[in-house]
Design a protein around this motif. Structure first.
Motif, mmCIF file in Angstrom:
data_model
loop_
_atom_site.group_PDB
_atom_site.id
_atom_site.type_symbol
_atom_site.label_atom_id
_atom_site.label_comp_id
_atom_site.label_asym_id
_atom_site.label_seq_id
_atom_site.Cartn_x
_atom_site.Cartn_y
_atom_site.Cartn_z
ATOM 1 N N ARG A 129 0.609 -1.304 -0.068
ATOM 2 C CA ARG A 129 0.026 0.015 0.035
ATOM 3 C C ARG A 129 0.781 1.381 0.082
ATOM 4 O O ARG A 129 0.651 2.335 -0.781
ATOM 5 N N GLN A 130 2.081 1.282 0.714
ATOM 6 C CA GLN A 130 2.909 2.397 0.670
ATOM 7 C C GLN A 130 3.616 2.632 -0.543
ATOM 8 O O GLN A 130 3.575 3.742 -0.769
ATOM 9 N N GLU A 131 3.933 1.313 -1.269
ATOM 10 C CA GLU A 131 4.573 1.744 -2.545
ATOM 11 C C GLU A 131 3.442 2.492 -3.569
ATOM 12 O O GLU A 131 3.996 3.122 -4.422
ATOM 13 N N ALA A 132 2.272 1.638 -3.452
ATOM 14 C CA ALA A 132 1.145 2.322 -4.572
ATOM 15 C C ALA A 132 0.973 3.873 -4.156
ATOM 16 O O ALA A 132 0.841 4.776 -5.192
ATOM 17 N N ASP A 133 0.886 4.127 -2.910
ATOM 18 C CA ASP A 133 0.787 5.613 -2.385
ATOM 19 C C ASP A 133 1.846 6.254 -2.736
ATOM 20 O O ASP A 133 1.784 7.628 -3.364
ATOM 21 N N LYS A 134 3.186 5.847 -2.868
ATOM 22 C CA LYS A 134 4.238 6.638 -3.273
ATOM 23 C C LYS A 134 4.328 6.894 -4.833
ATOM 24 O O LYS A 134 4.824 7.930 -5.227
ATOM 25 N N ARG A 135 3.913 5.871 -5.707
ATOM 26 C CA ARG A 135 3.863 5.814 -7.152
ATOM 27 C C ARG A 135 2.778 7.174 -7.600
ATOM 28 O O ARG A 135 3.063 7.929 -8.436
ATOM 29 N N ALA A 136 1.769 7.097 -6.882
ATOM 30 C CA ALA A 136 0.625 8.044 -7.057
ATOM 31 C C ALA A 136 1.071 9.547 -6.471
ATOM 32 O O ALA A 136 1.041 10.600 -7.351
ATOM 33 N N ARG A 137 2.066 9.695 -5.705
ATOM 34 C CA ARG A 137 2.438 10.864 -5.132
ATOM 35 C C ARG A 137 3.585 11.450 -6.179
ATOM 36 O O ARG A 137 3.682 12.539 -6.592
ATOM 37 N N ILE A 138 4.446 10.337 -6.570
ATOM 38 C CA ILE A 138 5.324 10.880 -7.843
ATOM 39 C C ILE A 138 5.024 11.517 -8.814
ATOM 40 O O ILE A 138 5.361 12.247 -9.587
ATOM 41 N N LEU A 139 3.846 10.865 -9.318
ATOM 42 C CA LEU A 139 2.985 10.960 -10.525
ATOM 43 C C LEU A 139 2.362 12.653 -10.301
ATOM 44 O O LEU A 139 2.255 13.367 -11.282
ATOM 45 N N GLU A 140 2.019 12.844 -9.153
ATOM 46 C CA GLU A 140 1.523 14.197 -8.830
ATOM 47 C C GLU A 140 2.580 15.017 -8.886
ATOM 48 O O GLU A 140 2.274 16.351 -9.361
ATOM 49 N N ILE A 141 3.680 14.988 -8.335
ATOM 50 C CA ILE A 141 4.874 15.643 -8.245
ATOM 51 C C ILE A 141 5.401 16.212 -9.718
ATOM 52 O O ILE A 141 5.461 17.168 -10.097
#
Length: 590
Positions: free
Chosen positions: A106-118
């Protein structure tokens, strides 16, 4: 991702008959004990795609695609190994063990979404800077390259500030923490210097995936500086070997093919000229991952690489990768201009369309480039050249296709059709490529290990599964250790083990490999093309020669890798060497 045992994988595979499954995708017709149809992985008019109920395998003699029922679903549906397994388990009514997403996942999925946002935030910021006074130098660069405002907006081009921590400070103001920023590929967090940007004072090219999400960036210096081009490092969302610049637009093009370029500006220039089907790799060599990606959207790829030596080499590397993926490839001639951007500026869109219409067949391009390495006025060189051409012609599975290429080569080089045809036939009946590799003219080249050894090992494995009565004789002389390629050894080891357990199951061997390229290579081991011979004596001769080649290669390999202090090992090599003469007088076929 849930882990599935070898036993469960084999149960799923065996409960999904390969003919039944593939019949849902491809129209098959039975010929003898095998089914044939048009290959779904490349364009063809005559069926060369075979499905064997006995082997529970498929193999295309045209493009080399092959495997078991699991790999077919992976290739056709573009699924991962586990996704294909889940589909087939559901089809067979097998319930798979479920595994909930862990906290780490879940943490990895959240990080991917955050990087796309950045990345999206950064792309907007770079575009805004381009429109400001700060972006003047980058705007002048784009104007010098004759890009319109519409094109700049379409590709989201931008500018990174001359201040080395400008983007970092901006992203911090937007509320992004260092813990996420350090993994996004845009900034570096240093204990002494703090945060600073990867890109500064550069014209910026946002890189988008096929779904229009910004996954990375390319940046070009606007003045003096090195490197000239800089790409984002690989991140949780950016894999250079599996993404192509411009594909987000090219995937919806109405044109029949995709144009494969070398750089961002070539793609942008072509799109601006109306060729919205252009893409480019991202600062890395073209890979099988790129080819698999292209295959989702097209069946034809036209290479429009630079016309210099580096561009020709890149094209020659890319062509076999495209062919292996089942894609038809042609080469566009840019001469006398260096690249598509320069060509378009000189001759315009109509001139470029003419070059597309005149694109050269990939095989004829390859042999034209091969000819450069030979002195065609020298008889020995000329013979060696035609030997290499004959070797390449053997890669075509259909007799008619081979005949057509023999005719084309004979006409182009004014050589006798029958002579060239006989050379091709001779190499084919021997089951391996025997033409001598001519050293390149420029500099001394290391002698390459001939592909013929791999072909010999494939032939023997194919013979063994198609006629298990050969095992008792052959295993006296050839063991799995005589297969010197690691994957070949592993496949042979399992096959010998299966034979002694009384259950030859080549499809099950493929399931031992989860990597798609390894599965494809393993499938090729059991589907080598055995050319028809006229008599039992000729077949026995071909089989014996194959065994001798494999054993001799194995002995040479072992001797080269033997510890000088290993007296027992050295004695074994000497004893085995003596057996070679005995092998030559074998009577294998009863």
């Amino acid at each position: 991702m849930a882990y599935y045992s070898d036993e469960l994988i084999e149960e799923i595979r065996s409960r999904n008959d390969i003919v039944d499954v593939i019949s849902g995708y491809v129209r098959l017709q039975k010929k003898g004990s095998t089914y044939f149809g048009l290959c779904p992985f490349h364009n063809e008019k005559t069926p060369s795609f075979s499905v064997s109920p006995g082997k529970q395998m498929y193999y295309c003699f045209g493009c080399g695609a092959g495997g078991n029922v699991i790999t077919f679903i992976m290739q056709y549906e573009n699924y991962t190994f586990h996704e294909a397994l889940e589909l087939l388990a559901q089809r067979a009514g097998i319930e798979l063990p479920k595994k909930e997403m862990t906290a780490k996942q879940r943490q990895e999925a959240d990080k991917r979404a955050r990087i796309l946002e950045i990345n999206k935030t950064a792309a907007k910021y770079f575009y805004m800077l381009l429109q400001s006074q700060q972006g003047r130098a980058a705007r002048e660069y784009f104007q010098k390259r004759e890009l319109s405002e519409e094109t700049i907006r379409h590709f989201g081009l931008g500018y990174s500030s001359k201040y080395s921590n400008d983007l970092y400070q901006y992203l911090k103001r937007q509320g992004y923490e260092d813990s996420v920023l350090k993994d996004c590929g845009l900034v570096t967090i240093d204990e002494k210097r703090g945060g600073y940007d990867k890109f500064w004072n550069r014209a910026m090219f946002p890189i988008m995936d096929a779904n229009n999400r910004v996954i990375g960036f390319g940046g070009r210096v606007t003045g003096q500086g090195e490197p000239k081009y800089l790409n984002s490092p690989e991140t949780a969302v950016f894999d250079k070997s599996r993404n192509l610049y411009g594909l987000n637009f090219a995937r919806t093009s109405k044109k029949p093919q995709i144009l494969l370029c070398e750089g961002y500006m070539d793609v942008i220039a072509l799109h601006q000229a109306g060729f919205d089907n252009a893409v480019a790799s991202l600062g890395t060599a073209f890979t099988s991952g790129h080819a698999s990606l292209l295959k989702r959207y097209t069946k034809e790829v036209y290479l429009t690489f630079d016309s210099d030596g580096a561009g020709v080499k890149a094209a020659l590397r890319a062509l076999p990768i495209l062919k292996e993926a089942g894609l038809t490839a042609k080469v566009i001639n840019m001469t006398p201009y260096k690249d598509p951007d320069e060509f378009i500026k000189a001759l315009g869109a109509n001139g470029y369309q003419e070059r597309i219409d005149q694109a050269e067949n990939s095989f004829l391009f390859e042999i034209r480039m091969l000819e450069r390495d030979y002195d065609m006025s020298d008889p020995e060189d000329k013979t060696a050249f035609f030997g290499q051409v004959a070797q390449k012609i053997l890669n075509f599975s259909e007799e008619l296709e081979r005949e057509n290429y023999i005719e084309a080569v004979a006409q182009r080089y004014q050589v006798g059709f029958e002579q060239l045809r006989n050379m091709v036939k001779h190499l084919g009946t021997r089951g391996y490529t025997a033409a001598k590799q001519k050293p390149k003219k420029s500099g001394i080249q290391k002698e390459k290990k001939p592909d013929g050894m791999k072909q010999s090992q494939r032939l023997l494995l194919t013979w063994l599964i198609e006629d298990t009565s050969l095992f008792p004789v052959i295993e006296q002389y050839i063991s799995p250790h005589d297969f010197t390629e690691p994957l070949y050894y592993e496949a042979a080891r399992i096959l010998y083990e299966q034979y002694h357990q009384g259950d030859i199951n080549p499809a099950g061997i493929i399931s031992r490999f989860t990597d798609e390229e390894q599965q494809k290579e393993a499938a090729a081991l059991f589907n080598a093309r055995i050319y028809p011979v006229e008599s039992k004596a000729e077949r026995e001769k071909a089989l014996t020669e194959t065994i001798v080649r494999i054993k001799k290669n194995s002995l040479e390999y072992r001797a080269a890798h033997l510890d000088p202090t290993d007296i027992a090992g050295l004695q074994q090599v000497i004893d085995d060497q003596k057996k070679l003469d005995a092998i030559k007088h074998l009577h294998i076929l009863s």
